[in-house]
Structure formats: C-alpha cells, structure tokens
Scaffold this active site. Structure first.
Site, PDB file in Angstrom:
ATOM      1  N   HIS A 278      63.387  11.780  88.475  1.00  0.00           N
ATOM      2  CA  HIS A 278      62.260  11.394  87.605  1.00  0.00           C
ATOM      3  C   HIS A 278      61.863  12.605  86.754  1.00  0.00           C
ATOM      4  O   HIS A 278      62.673  13.081  85.974  1.00  0.00           O
ATOM      5  CB  HIS A 278      61.119  10.875  88.498  1.00  0.00           C
ATOM      6  CG  HIS A 278      59.984  10.216  87.783  1.00  0.00           C
ATOM      7  ND1 HIS A 278      59.989   9.884  86.464  1.00  0.00           N
ATOM      8  CD2 HIS A 278      58.768   9.819  88.251  1.00  0.00           C
ATOM      9  CE1 HIS A 278      58.842   9.308  86.137  1.00  0.00           C
ATOM     10  NE2 HIS A 278      58.074   9.264  87.204  1.00  0.00           N
TER      11      HIS A 278
ATOM     12  N   HIS B 254      68.858   5.271  82.432  1.00  0.00           N
ATOM     13  CA  HIS B 254      67.437   4.897  82.562  1.00  0.00           C
ATOM     14  C   HIS B 254      67.372   3.511  83.194  1.00  0.00           C
ATOM     15  O   HIS B 254      68.187   2.657  82.906  1.00  0.00           O
ATOM     16  CB  HIS B 254      66.755   4.865  81.176  1.00  0.00           C
ATOM     17  CG  HIS B 254      65.273   4.919  81.276  1.00  0.00           C
ATOM     18  ND1 HIS B 254      64.508   3.805  81.533  1.00  0.00           N
ATOM     19  CD2 HIS B 254      64.419   5.974  81.207  1.00  0.00           C
ATOM     20  CE1 HIS B 254      63.235   4.170  81.584  1.00  0.00           C
ATOM     21  NE2 HIS B 254      63.155   5.471  81.397  1.00  0.00           N
TER      22      HIS B 254
ATOM     23  N   ASP C 254      64.586  13.315  79.072  1.00  0.00           N
ATOM     24  CA  ASP C 254      64.746  14.636  79.692  1.00  0.00           C
ATOM     25  C   ASP C 254      65.945  15.418  79.186  1.00  0.00           C
ATOM     26  O   ASP C 254      66.079  16.604  79.511  1.00  0.00           O
ATOM     27  CB  ASP C 254      64.872  14.459  81.215  1.00  0.00           C
ATOM     28  CG  ASP C 254      63.568  13.962  81.809  1.00  0.00           C
ATOM     29  OD1 ASP C 254      63.535  12.828  82.320  1.00  0.00           O
ATOM     30  OD2 ASP C 254      62.575  14.696  81.698  1.00  0.00           O
TER      31      ASP C 254
HETATM   32  C1  SDX Z   1      62.515   9.594  83.629  1.00  0.00           C
HETATM   33  O1  SDX Z   1      61.140   5.007  84.675  1.00  0.00           O
HETATM   34  C2  SDX Z   1      60.822   5.711  83.695  1.00  0.00           C
HETATM   35  O2  SDX Z   1      60.292   5.236  82.693  1.00  0.00           O
HETATM   36  C3  SDX Z   1      61.085   7.185  83.854  1.00  0.00           C
HETATM   37  C4  SDX Z   1      60.825   8.042  82.624  1.00  0.00           C
HETATM   38  C5  SDX Z   1      59.370   8.106  82.287  1.00  0.00           C
HETATM   39  O3  SDX Z   1      59.031   8.382  81.124  1.00  0.00           O
HETATM   40  O4  SDX Z   1      58.547   7.987  83.226  1.00  0.00           O
HETATM   41  O5  SDX Z   1      61.544   7.535  81.509  1.00  0.00           O
HETATM   42  C6  SDX Z   1      61.258   9.503  82.862  1.00  0.00           C
HETATM   43  O6  SDX Z   1      62.456   9.701  84.823  1.00  0.00           O
HETATM   44  C7  SDX Z   1      63.834   9.490  82.907  1.00  0.00           C
HETATM   45  C8  SDX Z   1      65.051   9.509  83.877  1.00  0.00           C
HETATM   46  C9  SDX Z   1      65.299  10.981  84.276  1.00  0.00           C
HETATM   47  N1  SDX Z   1      66.311  11.033  85.360  1.00  0.00           N
HETATM   48  C10 SDX Z   1      67.548  11.500  85.113  1.00  0.00           C
HETATM   49  O7  SDX Z   1      67.969  11.834  84.009  1.00  0.00           O
HETATM   50  C11 SDX Z   1      68.429  11.602  86.367  1.00  0.00           C
HETATM   51  C12 SDX Z   1      69.816  11.038  86.031  1.00  0.00           C
HETATM   52  N2  SDX Z   1      69.703   9.573  85.843  1.00  0.00           N
HETATM   53  C13 SDX Z   1      70.058   8.742  86.981  1.00  0.00           C
HETATM   54  O8  SDX Z   1      69.629   9.294  88.217  1.00  0.00           O
HETATM   55  C14 SDX Z   1      69.686   7.271  86.762  1.00  0.00           C
HETATM   56  O9  SDX Z   1      70.159   6.916  85.528  1.00  0.00           O
HETATM   57  C15 SDX Z   1      68.230   6.829  86.856  1.00  0.00           C
HETATM   58  C16 SDX Z   1      67.610   7.253  88.143  1.00  0.00           C
HETATM   59  C17 SDX Z   1      67.453   7.362  85.718  1.00  0.00           C
HETATM   60  C18 SDX Z   1      68.220   5.300  86.769  1.00  0.00           C
HETATM   61  O10 SDX Z   1      68.880   4.840  87.881  1.00  0.00           O
HETATM   62  P1  SDX Z   1      69.076   3.265  88.159  1.00  0.00           P
HETATM   63  O11 SDX Z   1      68.314   2.435  87.188  1.00  0.00           O
HETATM   64  O12 SDX Z   1      68.838   3.038  89.609  1.00  0.00           O
HETATM   65  O13 SDX Z   1      70.571   3.041  87.757  1.00  0.00           O
HETATM   66  P2  SDX Z   1      71.740   2.947  88.778  1.00  0.00           P
HETATM   67  O14 SDX Z   1      71.701   4.106  89.716  1.00  0.00           O
HETATM   68  O15 SDX Z   1      71.742   1.576  89.328  1.00  0.00           O
HETATM   69  O16 SDX Z   1      72.988   3.187  87.810  1.00  0.00           O
HETATM   70  C19 SDX Z   1      73.789   2.114  87.340  1.00  0.00           C
HETATM   71  C20 SDX Z   1      75.184   2.698  87.270  1.00  0.00           C
HETATM   72  C21 SDX Z   1      75.686   3.216  88.612  1.00  0.00           C
HETATM   73  O17 SDX Z   1      77.095   3.158  88.567  1.00  0.00           O
HETATM   74  P3  SDX Z   1      77.849   1.953  89.428  1.00  0.00           P
HETATM   75  O18 SDX Z   1      77.402   2.151  90.867  1.00  0.00           O
HETATM   76  O19 SDX Z   1      77.324   0.659  88.827  1.00  0.00           O
HETATM   77  O20 SDX Z   1      79.320   2.191  89.195  1.00  0.00           O
HETATM   78  O21 SDX Z   1      75.202   3.850  86.401  1.00  0.00           O
HETATM   79  C22 SDX Z   1      75.541   5.019  87.157  1.00  0.00           C
HETATM   80  C23 SDX Z   1      75.313   4.678  88.603  1.00  0.00           C
HETATM   81  O22 SDX Z   1      76.175   5.464  89.428  1.00  0.00           O
HETATM   82  N3  SDX Z   1      74.641   6.071  86.687  1.00  0.00           N
HETATM   83  C24 SDX Z   1      75.002   7.320  86.435  1.00  0.00           C
HETATM   84  C25 SDX Z   1      73.855   7.963  85.946  1.00  0.00           C
HETATM   85  N4  SDX Z   1      72.838   7.099  85.919  1.00  0.00           N
HETATM   86  C26 SDX Z   1      73.322   5.935  86.397  1.00  0.00           C
HETATM   87  N5  SDX Z   1      76.190   7.947  86.549  1.00  0.00           N
HETATM   88  C27 SDX Z   1      76.204   9.253  86.180  1.00  0.00           C
HETATM   89  N6  SDX Z   1      75.149   9.941  85.698  1.00  0.00           N
HETATM   90  C28 SDX Z   1      73.953   9.318  85.570  1.00  0.00           C
HETATM   91  N7  SDX Z   1      72.917   9.975  85.077  1.00  0.00           N
END
Ligand code: SDX
Length: 420
Positions: free
Chosen positions: A258, A297, A353
C-alpha cells in the site's frame, strides 16, 4: 458453501459503504473528488482547498477557505509534550512507526482527556445536529490535518538531533511543512536559499518544490475504500476517538503493498542498478521471485490517472534539483513492462507510487520517510470518510464481516496422556 471464491477474498468484490466523496472508474482510469476530475484539481486547486472539498462536499467560498486554512495551520503548532514523546524512540526508528504511535498518543491526549470527544458521545450529539458537537468534530479534523505535518516533521528531525521549529504564519500547508522539516539547514535541497547564501537566511521553501509537494498532496488526498481508509472506518465503527482510528489507518498504509510501495520502488530500482539489468529483473518477476513495485492496482485495470500527473511533476522537480540517477533505470523498466505481454495481459500499469519516490528522493527526503509523505495528505481522505460515517443518517453500525469456516468439525478434549 466451503471455500471462499477468490473473487471475494480480501473484499475483492465487496462494497462496504455508500459514499459521495471519491469516484474511481478502474476500467477508464477516472478519479474524481466530489465530481471534480483529479486533472483539473491538480492544475487549478490547492491541497487545503481540496481538503475542504473532500470533507465538506463543496468548493469553499474565499472566506470559508481562509478560515479553514487558518484553523488547520493554527492547530499544527508544535505539541510541547510530543517533543519528549518523539525523544523516546531509538535513533533509527522508522518514521512510520513513530507516526502511527504519535496519532495514538494524540488520542491519549485529546481523546481520553475529554470524554465528549469519545465517538459515542460525539457521534450521538452530531447525529442530532448538536452545533457544539459539530464544531467539536471540526476542531478534531483541523487538529488531525494540522498536526500531520508537525508530527511528520518531528519524526524527521528527531533522528537528526535537531530542535523542532514553529513555522511562521502566512505560509501554505506544503511550505509550512517544508519549513518545519528543514529550517536553518540551508544545505538541504528543500530551500530556495540553499546554495545561494552560505549563512542561514530566513528560510523560504523553493516555490517549484513547494508547489510540486502541494500537487502531490492533492493526488494522494483520497482514493475511496483503499486498505487504509477501510481500516480507519473499520476502527471508527466501534466509536473510539478519531485519533485512534487514524493511528490504525497509519499502520495499514505502512505496508509495502500500500503506502510503503513508494519506498519499495526505490529499493527495487537501486537493486536493479542500471537499465541493462531490467530484462533480468523482469524475468525474475515473471518467475514470481520478485514484485514489480509501483505497478498494478486493485481497481485500475487501465492506467492510474495520478501516475501521468506525477510523471510531469517529476520533470519540473528534476529541473530544479537535477535528475535522479535512478531515472534512466525507472524509464527503462516502465517502458519494458508496458510492452511485455506478462504485464499487459494482467492489466498491470504504473500506479501512484511508481514515480513519487523518485521525486521525494530528488527533494532530499530519506527513503523511509516516503510513506510519511503519503500519510500526511491521506489523513484528509480518512477524516472525510470518518466524518461521513459519523454523520450518516442511518447511524453508525459496527463493521463485523463474517467468514467461511473451514476448520475441524466438533471433537472432544483429549487429556495429555492420551495424546500421541
Ligand atoms: C496504493 O487501493 C488503493 O486505492 C491504493 C492506492 C491509494 O491511493 O490508496 O492506490 C495506493 O496502494 C497503490 C498500490 C501500491 N502497491 C504496489 O505498487 C505494490 C505492487 N503491486 C501489487 O502488490 C498489486 O498490484 C496490488 C497489491 C497493488 C494489487 O493487488 P491485487 O489487486 O490483489 O492483484 P493480484 O495480486 O490479484 O494480481 C493479479 C495478477 C496476479 O498474477 P496471477 O496470479 O493472476 O498470474 O497480477 C499479478 C499477480 O501476481 N501482479 C503482479 C503485480 N501486481 C499484480 N505481478 C508483478 N508485479 C506486480 N506489481
């Protein structure tokens, strides 16, 4: 039925509340505060004007804004006892841990000391439209927003052994923050007078950096039911004081999934080292050995509209501070991921971010301070949602979700000597 569908795990598919504050369209990459597009607010508004809009639902008249600004900045004056409080941390304590504790500390000061601030009383009186209670609620809101920059500045300076300073009046919220962070240390890149005058001149934040920070605060102010806002409402629904609810939100924002992601992006870029290493890094991500921080996201399945605005701010800041050496690696990573089917097929694009950490680094902030720069503006979104919940006509119901039980069925107790 047994086994929660993945589609519902972690609130993936759950609306917990009705809200009139922020609208996001994840498919079209739209973000609006009370109906106003984020692009227009970033260009034309200020952080405290957006704060007023998010909390009270309308753009303020000039007199309303100046009253709000005065109240917020007045309540931001340093907290004498907090000096001792911050001095009690280890020299290398993470500023997010300090800030999370600091808001709970404020709760001990303002929450307990005055029971009428406790949620139950405050809520019941506000719900009846009691003018004194509503005024009281406003004062808590001014104090939380005003103190956010003072507490953040304390968390920054205590580790350098520097005294805390009270900012002069007449500054903007971002300027007041930069002043408290950096006063009388002309070497830092925060101040306009940094290299110009060897002797400490009256501190004046650099106008480009102050405006850049103000816009970054606008972009981070709210984002509907993200993890930390949900945490604030989950906590607030049992009616503690608002400071304790904000402390819980702070703890949630701390995580690298986050608000901690902006710090994680820089650590990722440093570990990649150079643009030539990007293909190797992306291969490791596809093997799920690494995470591409700053991408993906839960809601945006196209681009995060904030990332485009932040990318532009980065160029303006680098023009003042000089480009960050990690920029080339960041651009190479950004361009490669956007062309790579693994990320495109999963609808992964840069989020808020990805670029913000590079800006904070160029402005001279230490890396572990980056999530603090997310908390400060997000307090506005938290208090806006908290106020909306406290004043909801149907009243506040405690948030208590259910679960799908997948543990053992009934069995009898086994005495020690009969256990294998
Ligand atoms: C913020 O919610 C908000 O609004 C948050 C925010 C705000 O203003 O409050 O926007 C701020 O928190 C932005 C997000 C910052 N976090 C990161 O950048 C960390 C990296 N991102 C990931 O951890 C992830 O994308 C999340 C946590 C942001 C979202 O995760 P989800 O919605 O649970 O997505 P998921 O894990 O189900 O991913 C779907 C697929 C998966 O692959 P498969 O299992 O389907 O093969 O996408 C992949 C995930 O493995 N994936 C990623 C990835 N994000 C998702 N693979 C590599 N790198 C990534 N960053």
């Amino acid at each position: 039925e047994r086994g929660l569908r993945v589609a519902d795990r972690g609130f993936l598919n759950t609306a917990v509340i009705e809200s009139a504050i922020t609208y996001i369209d994840g498919e079209r990459g739209i973000l609006r505060y009370r109906g106003y597009p984020i692009e227009q607010l970033a260009e034309k508004s200020t952080f405290l004007e957006c704060a007023y809009l998010l909390i009270y639902g309308a753009l303020p008249a000039r007199s309303q804004l100046s009253h709000f600004e005065r109240e917020v900045l007045l309540h931001g004056i340093m907290h004498a006892d907090a000096t001792k409080f911050f001095g009690s941390f280890r020299y290398d304590a993470h500023p997010m841990a300090m800030l999370t504790s600091a808001f709970a500390y404020l709760g001990s000061y303002y929450g307990e000391a005055n029971p009428s601030l406790q949620g139950q009383t405050l809520f019941t009186k506000c719900a009846k439209g009691d003018p004194e209670a509503l005024q009281n609620m406003d004062k808590q809101i001014y104090r939380l927003i005003g103190k956010a920059i003072t507490l953040a500045a304390m968390a920054y300076r205590v580790r350098q052994g520097r005294e805390f300073v009270v900012p002069p009046t007449g500054m903007s919220y971002a300027e007041s923050f930069l002043y408290q962070l950096d006063h009388l240390s002309p070497t830092d890149s925060f101040s306009a007078s940094s290299s110009a005058s060897p002797s400490p001149s009256p501190y004046k934040p650099h106008p480009v950096l102050a405006r850049a920070l103000d816009i970054l605060f606008i972009l981070h102010a709210d984002h509907e039911m993200n993890a930390s806002s949900t945490t604030v409402l989950q906590t607030g629904s049992s009616l503690p004081d608002p400071y304790s609810a904000v402390a819980a939100g702070c703890a949630s924002l701390y995580g690298p999934l986050h608000g901690g992601a902006n710090e994680a992006v820089i650590r990722m870029l440093v570990s990649i080292g150079s643009p030539n290493n990007v293909p190797t890094f992306l291969a490791a991500v596809k093997r799920r050995e690494k995470v591409l921080s700053g991408f993906g996201h839960r809601v945006y399945k196209t681009s995060d509209p904030r990332s485009f605005i932040i990318r532009k701010i980065a160029d303006e800041v680098f023009a003042v501070t000089g480009p960050d050496p990690l920029l080339d690696t960041a651009m190479a990573l950004h361009d490669a991921a956007l062309k790579d089917d693994y990320f495109v097929s999963r609808k992964l694009a840069p989020n808020v971010d990805f670029w913000s950490g590079l800006i904070y680094r160029a402005m001279g902030f230490p890396m572990d301070f980056f999530p603090v720069l997310f908390v400060v503006p997000r307090i506005v979104g938290w208090v806006a949602h908290w106020r909306q919940m406290m004043l909801s006509p149907e009243g506040v119901k405690i948030w208590r979700p259910r679960q799908i039980y997948v543990g053992p069925s009934e069995r009898s107790y086994v005495p020690f000597d009969e256990r294998e």
